[in-house]
Design a protein around this motif. Sequence first.
Motif, PDB file in Angstrom:
ATOM      1  N   LYS A 154       0.814  -1.427   0.049  1.00  6.93           N
ATOM      2  CA  LYS A 154      -0.013  -0.111  -0.155  1.00  6.93           C
ATOM      3  C   LYS A 154       0.803   1.337   0.001  1.00  6.93           C
ATOM      4  O   LYS A 154       0.421   2.106  -0.662  1.00  6.93           O
ATOM      5  N   GLN A 155       1.823   1.413   0.424  1.00  6.98           N
ATOM      6  CA  GLN A 155       2.829   2.451   0.490  1.00  6.98           C
ATOM      7  C   GLN A 155       3.332   2.596  -0.915  1.00  6.98           C
ATOM      8  O   GLN A 155       4.067   3.879  -1.068  1.00  6.98           O
ATOM      9  N   LEU A 156       3.154   1.728  -1.802  1.00  6.89           N
ATOM     10  CA  LEU A 156       3.665   2.032  -3.152  1.00  6.89           C
ATOM     11  C   LEU A 156       2.523   2.131  -4.106  1.00  6.89           C
ATOM     12  O   LEU A 156       2.722   2.209  -5.378  1.00  6.89           O
ATOM     13  N   ASP A 157       1.163   2.502  -3.598  1.00  6.88           N
ATOM     14  CA  ASP A 157       0.204   2.582  -4.555  1.00  6.88           C
ATOM     15  C   ASP A 157       0.566   3.946  -5.451  1.00  6.88           C
ATOM     16  O   ASP A 157      -0.110   4.093  -6.706  1.00  6.88           O
ATOM     17  N   ASP A 158       1.431   4.814  -4.990  1.00  6.28           N
ATOM     18  CA  ASP A 158       1.642   6.200  -5.793  1.00  6.28           C
ATOM     19  C   ASP A 158       2.634   6.018  -6.727  1.00  6.28           C
ATOM     20  O   ASP A 158       2.903   6.876  -7.642  1.00  6.28           O
ATOM     21  N   VAL A 159       3.147   4.841  -6.862  1.00  5.83           N
ATOM     22  CA  VAL A 159       4.505   4.635  -7.753  1.00  5.83           C
ATOM     23  C   VAL A 159       3.806   4.226  -9.018  1.00  5.83           C
ATOM     24  O   VAL A 159       3.249   3.167  -9.318  1.00  5.83           O
ATOM     25  N   GLN A 160       4.048   5.153 -10.010  1.00  7.56           N
ATOM     26  CA  GLN A 160       3.633   4.964 -11.392  1.00  7.56           C
ATOM     27  C   GLN A 160       4.851   5.024 -12.506  1.00  7.56           C
ATOM     28  O   GLN A 160       4.748   4.339 -13.437  1.00  7.56           O
ATOM     29  N   THR A 161       6.041   5.503 -11.896  1.00 10.26           N
ATOM     30  CA  THR A 161       7.091   5.643 -12.664  1.00 10.26           C
ATOM     31  C   THR A 161       8.330   5.329 -11.743  1.00 10.26           C
ATOM     32  O   THR A 161       8.320   5.722 -10.810  1.00 10.26           O
ATOM     33  N   ILE A 162       9.152   4.510 -12.149  1.00 14.61           N
ATOM     34  CA  ILE A 162      10.429   4.049 -11.696  1.00 14.61           C
ATOM     35  C   ILE A 162      11.543   4.371 -12.393  1.00 14.61           C
ATOM     36  O   ILE A 162      11.502   4.283 -13.809  1.00 14.61           O
ATOM     37  N   THR A 163      12.733   5.091 -11.945  1.00 13.84           N
ATOM     38  CA  THR A 163      13.821   5.601 -12.872  1.00 13.84           C
ATOM     39  C   THR A 163      15.149   4.537 -12.425  1.00 13.84           C
ATOM     40  O   THR A 163      15.508   4.494 -11.358  1.00 13.84           O
ATOM     41  N   LEU A 164      15.332   3.704 -13.640  1.00  6.92           N
ATOM     42  CA  LEU A 164      16.768   3.162 -13.373  1.00  6.92           C
ATOM     43  C   LEU A 164      18.060   3.700 -13.753  1.00  6.92           C
ATOM     44  O   LEU A 164      18.096   4.342 -15.061  1.00  6.92           O
ATOM     45  N   SER A 165      18.795   3.977 -12.801  1.00  2.00           N
ATOM     46  CA  SER A 165      20.136   4.730 -13.220  1.00  2.00           C
ATOM     47  C   SER A 165      21.286   4.260 -12.925  1.00  2.00           C
ATOM     48  O   SER A 165      21.291   3.370 -11.882  1.00  2.00           O
ATOM     49  N   TYR A 166      22.100   4.175 -13.941  1.00  6.48           N
ATOM     50  CA  TYR A 166      23.458   3.638 -13.707  1.00  6.48           C
ATOM     51  C   TYR A 166      24.349   4.824 -13.996  1.00  6.48           C
ATOM     52  O   TYR A 166      24.284   5.887 -14.551  1.00  6.48           O
ATOM     53  N   THR A 167      25.404   4.535 -13.199  1.00  8.70           N
ATOM     54  CA  THR A 167      26.759   5.519 -13.275  1.00  8.70           C
ATOM     55  C   THR A 167      27.990   4.441 -13.350  1.00  8.70           C
ATOM     56  O   THR A 167      28.132   3.515 -13.019  1.00  8.70           O
ATOM     57  N   PHE A 168      28.910   4.549 -14.669  1.00 11.51           N
ATOM     58  CA  PHE A 168      29.915   4.015 -15.042  1.00 11.51           C
ATOM     59  C   PHE A 168      31.071   4.474 -14.368  1.00 11.51           C
ATOM     60  O   PHE A 168      31.234   5.733 -14.395  1.00 11.51           O
ATOM     61  N   PHE A 169      31.933   3.841 -13.587  1.00  8.32           N
ATOM     62  CA  PHE A 169      33.198   4.166 -13.228  1.00  8.32           C
ATOM     63  C   PHE A 169      34.195   3.513 -13.613  1.00  8.32           C
ATOM     64  O   PHE A 169      34.114   2.327 -14.078  1.00  8.32           O
ATOM     65  N   LYS A 170      35.522   3.870 -13.589  1.00  4.27           N
ATOM     66  CA  LYS A 170      36.488   3.324 -13.989  1.00  4.27           C
ATOM     67  C   LYS A 170      36.892   2.340 -12.946  1.00  4.27           C
ATOM     68  O   LYS A 170      36.881   2.478 -11.694  1.00  4.27           O
TER      69      LYS A 170
END
Length: 194
Positions: free
Chosen positions: A162-178
């Motif tokens: 129920k705490q995630l009823d408002d979630v309609q969009t999820i952002t998947l983020s990546y950061t590449f490091f050396k």
Amino acid sequence: MSGTDLSPQAKNQKTAMIVSAVVAGMIGLSFAAVPLYKAFCQVTGWGGTTQRAEAGAGQIVDRDVTVRFDATVGNGLSWRFKPEQVSQTLKIGETGLAFYEAENTTDHPVTGRATFNVSPAKAGLYFRKIECFCFTEQTLQPGEKVSMPVTYFVDPELAEDKQLDDVQTITLSYTFFKWDNGEENAADSDTAAE
């Protein structure tokens, strides 16, 4: 003088031993902190850490979620890195396949490793990756450009939280490091010497 009284020199030695033990313990804990924190995040989804899965969800819920894709490159890595799609909309439990493009802009092989998270962070516990370029380091040859897949799904249990009823969009983020290794360091020192 009783048998339990210690001379000032003995007290100083005892104090020095205790302080040394505390410092050694703190150093040991500092080395253990990163792996312990990483394990904690992977188990709980804390801070938007995604979960790994062996296979798809097996159940699809009639609720759409949009997954947006983001990419950045950390300092010291001469790569171009971007998602090949801006977003995908799928049903919760449906398996998605997205691609990220990476290009080595140097004249020598470079190894990188991607870190990742999702936002909102509370969705991290339910975002599952089956296959991902982020599971291992990636080595790109000079000028090489690659398309790297990530296979994922949003766990159907998200629909029951129920705490995630408002979630309609999820952002998947990546950061590449050396990713430093012996070959990398040698190539970098050769370049720096020129």
